[in-house]
Design a protein around this motif. Structure first.
Motif, PDB file in Angstrom:
ATOM      1  N   PRO A  54       0.833  -1.202   0.000  1.00  0.00           N
ATOM      2  CA  PRO A  54       0.000   0.000   0.000  1.00  0.00           C
ATOM      3  C   PRO A  54       0.870   1.255   0.000  1.00  0.00           C
ATOM      4  O   PRO A  54       1.911   1.309   0.647  1.00  0.00           O
ATOM      5  CB  PRO A  54      -0.797  -0.129   1.311  1.00  0.00           C
ATOM      6  CG  PRO A  54      -0.844  -1.602   1.573  1.00  0.00           C
ATOM      7  CD  PRO A  54       0.480  -2.126   1.107  1.00  0.00           C
ATOM      8  N   SER A  55       0.445   2.273  -0.755  1.00  0.00           N
ATOM      9  CA  SER A  55       1.211   3.520  -0.819  1.00  0.00           C
ATOM     10  C   SER A  55       0.710   4.489   0.240  1.00  0.00           C
ATOM     11  O   SER A  55      -0.486   4.558   0.526  1.00  0.00           O
ATOM     12  CB  SER A  55       1.086   4.154  -2.207  1.00  0.00           C
ATOM     13  OG  SER A  55      -0.255   4.508  -2.476  1.00  0.00           O
ATOM     14  N   VAL A  56       1.644   5.227   0.820  1.00  0.00           N
ATOM     15  CA  VAL A  56       1.319   6.204   1.850  1.00  0.00           C
ATOM     16  C   VAL A  56       1.696   7.584   1.342  1.00  0.00           C
ATOM     17  O   VAL A  56       2.869   7.879   1.109  1.00  0.00           O
ATOM     18  CB  VAL A  56       2.060   5.900   3.171  1.00  0.00           C
ATOM     19  CG1 VAL A  56       1.693   6.949   4.226  1.00  0.00           C
ATOM     20  CG2 VAL A  56       1.710   4.503   3.674  1.00  0.00           C
ATOM     21  N   THR A  57       0.692   8.429   1.143  1.00  0.00           N
ATOM     22  CA  THR A  57       0.909   9.815   0.751  1.00  0.00           C
ATOM     23  C   THR A  57       1.067  10.653   2.011  1.00  0.00           C
ATOM     24  O   THR A  57       0.271  10.521   2.945  1.00  0.00           O
ATOM     25  CB  THR A  57      -0.281  10.345  -0.067  1.00  0.00           C
ATOM     26  OG1 THR A  57      -0.429   9.542  -1.242  1.00  0.00           O
ATOM     27  CG2 THR A  57      -0.070  11.800  -0.467  1.00  0.00           C
ATOM     28  N   ALA A  58       2.081  11.497   2.045  1.00  0.00           N
ATOM     29  CA  ALA A  58       2.309  12.333   3.227  1.00  0.00           C
ATOM     30  C   ALA A  58       2.898  13.659   2.797  1.00  0.00           C
ATOM     31  O   ALA A  58       3.686  13.725   1.850  1.00  0.00           O
ATOM     32  CB  ALA A  58       3.248  11.638   4.205  1.00  0.00           C
ATOM     33  N   CYS A  59       2.513  14.730   3.486  1.00  0.00           N
ATOM     34  CA  CYS A  59       3.044  16.043   3.135  1.00  0.00           C
ATOM     35  C   CYS A  59       4.473  16.183   3.683  1.00  0.00           C
ATOM     36  O   CYS A  59       4.845  15.514   4.651  1.00  0.00           O
ATOM     37  CB  CYS A  59       2.143  17.145   3.691  1.00  0.00           C
ATOM     38  SG  CYS A  59       2.052  17.205   5.484  1.00  0.00           S
ATOM     39  N   PRO A  60       5.290  17.036   3.075  1.00  0.00           N
ATOM     40  CA  PRO A  60       6.674  17.184   3.517  1.00  0.00           C
ATOM     41  C   PRO A  60       6.820  17.996   4.797  1.00  0.00           C
ATOM     42  O   PRO A  60       7.879  17.948   5.440  1.00  0.00           O
ATOM     43  CB  PRO A  60       7.343  17.904   2.344  1.00  0.00           C
ATOM     44  CG  PRO A  60       6.234  18.685   1.715  1.00  0.00           C
ATOM     45  CD  PRO A  60       5.008  17.830   1.864  1.00  0.00           C
ATOM     46  N   GLY A  61       5.789  18.728   5.157  1.00  0.00           N
ATOM     47  CA  GLY A  61       5.877  19.582   6.335  1.00  0.00           C
ATOM     48  C   GLY A  61       6.267  20.998   5.968  1.00  0.00           C
ATOM     49  O   GLY A  61       6.938  21.234   4.957  1.00  0.00           O
ATOM     50  N   LYS A  83      -3.752 -13.255   2.375  1.00  0.00           N
ATOM     51  CA  LYS A  83      -5.021 -13.137   3.083  1.00  0.00           C
ATOM     52  C   LYS A  83      -5.948 -12.106   2.467  1.00  0.00           C
ATOM     53  O   LYS A  83      -7.178 -12.275   2.461  1.00  0.00           O
ATOM     54  CB  LYS A  83      -4.742 -12.777   4.551  1.00  0.00           C
ATOM     55  CG  LYS A  83      -5.950 -12.815   5.455  1.00  0.00           C
ATOM     56  CD  LYS A  83      -5.551 -12.507   6.888  1.00  0.00           C
ATOM     57  CE  LYS A  83      -6.765 -12.540   7.820  1.00  0.00           C
ATOM     58  NZ  LYS A  83      -6.378 -12.179   9.216  1.00  0.00           N
ATOM     59  N   PHE A  84      -5.381 -11.018   1.935  1.00  0.00           N
ATOM     60  CA  PHE A  84      -6.182  -9.915   1.406  1.00  0.00           C
ATOM     61  C   PHE A  84      -5.727  -9.565  -0.017  1.00  0.00           C
ATOM     62  O   PHE A  84      -5.020  -8.579  -0.223  1.00  0.00           O
ATOM     63  CB  PHE A  84      -6.063  -8.676   2.302  1.00  0.00           C
ATOM     64  CG  PHE A  84      -6.482  -8.889   3.724  1.00  0.00           C
ATOM     65  CD1 PHE A  84      -7.740  -9.387   4.038  1.00  0.00           C
ATOM     66  CD2 PHE A  84      -5.617  -8.591   4.770  1.00  0.00           C
ATOM     67  CE1 PHE A  84      -8.126  -9.578   5.354  1.00  0.00           C
ATOM     68  CE2 PHE A  84      -5.987  -8.777   6.090  1.00  0.00           C
ATOM     69  CZ  PHE A  84      -7.259  -9.276   6.383  1.00  0.00           C
ATOM     70  N   PRO A  85      -6.087 -10.366  -1.011  1.00  0.00           N
ATOM     71  CA  PRO A  85      -5.684 -10.065  -2.391  1.00  0.00           C
ATOM     72  C   PRO A  85      -6.117  -8.665  -2.808  1.00  0.00           C
ATOM     73  O   PRO A  85      -7.255  -8.256  -2.567  1.00  0.00           O
ATOM     74  CB  PRO A  85      -6.430 -11.137  -3.204  1.00  0.00           C
ATOM     75  CG  PRO A  85      -6.699 -12.238  -2.238  1.00  0.00           C
ATOM     76  CD  PRO A  85      -6.923 -11.584  -0.914  1.00  0.00           C
ATOM     77  N   GLY A  86      -5.199  -7.921  -3.415  1.00  0.00           N
ATOM     78  CA  GLY A  86      -5.490  -6.575  -3.861  1.00  0.00           C
ATOM     79  C   GLY A  86      -5.092  -5.489  -2.887  1.00  0.00           C
ATOM     80  O   GLY A  86      -5.121  -4.303  -3.230  1.00  0.00           O
ATOM     81  N   VAL A  87      -4.712  -5.863  -1.662  1.00  0.00           N
ATOM     82  CA  VAL A  87      -4.392  -4.854  -0.653  1.00  0.00           C
ATOM     83  C   VAL A  87      -3.167  -4.024  -1.052  1.00  0.00           C
ATOM     84  O   VAL A  87      -3.021  -2.878  -0.602  1.00  0.00           O
ATOM     85  CB  VAL A  87      -4.169  -5.516   0.726  1.00  0.00           C
ATOM     86  CG1 VAL A  87      -2.868  -6.322   0.741  1.00  0.00           C
ATOM     87  CG2 VAL A  87      -4.166  -4.478   1.836  1.00  0.00           C
ATOM     88  N   GLU A  88      -2.324  -4.561  -1.928  1.00  0.00           N
ATOM     89  CA  GLU A  88      -1.126  -3.821  -2.331  1.00  0.00           C
ATOM     90  C   GLU A  88      -1.472  -2.533  -3.097  1.00  0.00           C
ATOM     91  O   GLU A  88      -0.629  -1.649  -3.235  1.00  0.00           O
ATOM     92  CB  GLU A  88      -0.210  -4.704  -3.182  1.00  0.00           C
ATOM     93  CG  GLU A  88      -0.764  -5.125  -4.524  1.00  0.00           C
ATOM     94  CD  GLU A  88      -1.664  -6.353  -4.449  1.00  0.00           C
ATOM     95  OE1 GLU A  88      -2.106  -6.804  -5.524  1.00  0.00           O
ATOM     96  OE2 GLU A  88      -1.900  -6.855  -3.337  1.00  0.00           O
TER      97      GLU A  88
END
Length: 424
Positions: free
Chosen positions: A305-312, A342-347
């Motif tokens: 899973p991708s995590v989007t985060a602001c740079p601050g 266990k969770f196909p597609g979670v990536e």
């Protein structure tokens, strides 16, 4: 009124290449054709140390390497290969092993049939198989071993060990031209011709072209792009990409990402390796992680899973959003070995962890699940958005723990149902 056309999304069509099969025991990894772009890596242990090498192969495989190359340079190393394979099988690590041969590969593959059989693929460098009359004979012995044991080969040319006889011949030809090329195009031509002609020689001996992969590695970004564009036009073999001797840290990471991304976006490349020099004490796994990040950033494959985060910025003087981002990212990566089954597609899940009200709500709505933490001077509340809608607001000292629980619950409900449906 001037009409507006929709902006096209960038999507490279994959170059049509042959499809090779890397087989070991009853398992198969396909490379080329319609198969996904594969990630591979290489150990830096002494292969004679069978246990130490098996442990590092296991670490690389668990990090996501789909093939792992090991050095086979001495009789002792060749004797160790079957033991490494046995140790991996006992540990339940079913990653294929690639043997990296230089100078004496013809002897090792002939004298140690157990090694030849235990490996799933052979890497042959045509610049290091011998000189003069010996070159064709010794190259032929390696191809014969590959055919005897039904193994694919990568004919891997490297500009640091280029066939000097071929290069000299091409330079002489160039000097006789009315308008000679610059030195660099001559070197490019030597790389490409060494690979393509060696592959042709292997096929003339009876090897199936679908069992041949090529690489022409250099250490300059623009050089790699130029060579592989030309190589892709001149053959239909599966191609292995990698910037050789990329370097350490950010230099190696940026150079590899730049070169590989250009080529992958053009549909060139069937397997990749990020050849990083690890810092003292640094895990070898980093090169696998970076290869995955390149493919995922391009949308070529999804792994975690991708995590989007602001740079601050000045609005986010608190480190809360940084800590939560790191915690969520590490949590998702740690769970993937279990979740993948266990969770196909979670990536393909998209998570957003934002630090203030400016872009926080908007980015969170674009993600599958997102949180907008309070910035400096904002109310101590963190709205959580799920599938584009605000579902709740978290408050208090346990926001990080509570949000992780929300993420877990979301994954269970969304992807767990898909898993149950597939099972049914």
């Amino acid at each position: 009124m001037q009409s507006t056309q929709p902006v096209e999304t960038a999507a490279a069509g994959r170059r049509q290449s042959r499809q090779a099969r890397v087989v070991w025991a009853s398992r198969v990894v396909t490379v080329g054709g319609d198969a996904p772009v594969r990630v591979q890596s290489m150990t830096n242990t002494d292969t004679v140390d069978a246990i130490g090498t098996a442990i590092q192969v296991k670490q690389l495989a668990l990090a996501g390497s789909e093939m792992v190359r090991i050095t086979v340079n001495t009789p002792e190393a060749a004797r160790a290969v079957p033991h490494i394979r046995d140790q991996l099988d006992r540990m339940g690590i079913d990653v294929p092993l690639i043997g990296d041969f230089h100078y004496n590969g013809h002897r090792l593959l002939t004298d140690f049939p157990a090694c030849a059989e235990a490996l799933s693929k052979y890497r042959i460098n045509p610049g290091n198989v011998g000189k003069g009359d010996k070159r064709d004979r010794q190259f032929g012995q390696m191809i014969e071993a590959a055919m005897r044991w039904n193994k694919p080969v990568r004919i891997g040319v490297n500009w640091g060990s280029l066939d000097q006889e071929l290069l000299t011949r091409l330079m002489d030809e160039n000097n006789s031209r009315a308008e000679p090329w610059d030195a660099k195009p001559v070197m490019y031509e030597a790389l490409i011709r060494s690979a393509v002609e060696s592959a042709g020689r292997a096929q003339s001996m009876g090897m199936d072209g679908n069992q041949i992969m090529l690489s022409c590695k250099v250490s300059g970004v623009q050089d790699l792009v130029s060579v592989y564009r030309a190589l892709a036009r001149r053959c239909d073999y599966a191609l292995h990409l990698g910037l050789t001797e990329a370097g350490m840290g950010t230099k190696g990471t940026v150079a590899s990402a730049t070169a590989l991304s250009i080529l992958l976006q053009e549909g060139i490349g069937d397997t990749i390796r990020v050849s990083l020099t690890p810092a003292p004490g640094e895990s070898r796994n980093q090169e696998v992680v970076i290869a995955y990040e390149i493919l995922q950033a391009l949308g070529v494959r999804s792994f975690v899973p991708s995590v989007t985060a602001c740079p601050g910025c000045g609005r986010t003087t608190s480190t809360t959003f940084q800590e939560l981002t790191q915690q969520i990212d590490e949590f998702l990566r740690a769970q993937m070995p279990l979740w993948r089954e266990k969770f196909p597609g979670v990536e393909k899940l998209k998570v957003a962890v934002m630090g203030c009200i400016v872009n926080g709500p908007g980015e969170s709505k674009h993600a599958d699940i997102g949180i907008s933490l309070p910035g400096t001077g904002e109310a101590p509340a963190a709205p959580v958005f799920i599938d584009g809608e605000k579902r709740m607001t978290l408050r208090g000292d346990a926001i990080a723990r509570d949000f992780q629980a929300v993420v877990e619950d979301y994954i269970e409900k969304r992807f767990g149902q898909r898993a149950v449906a597939r099972g049914a």
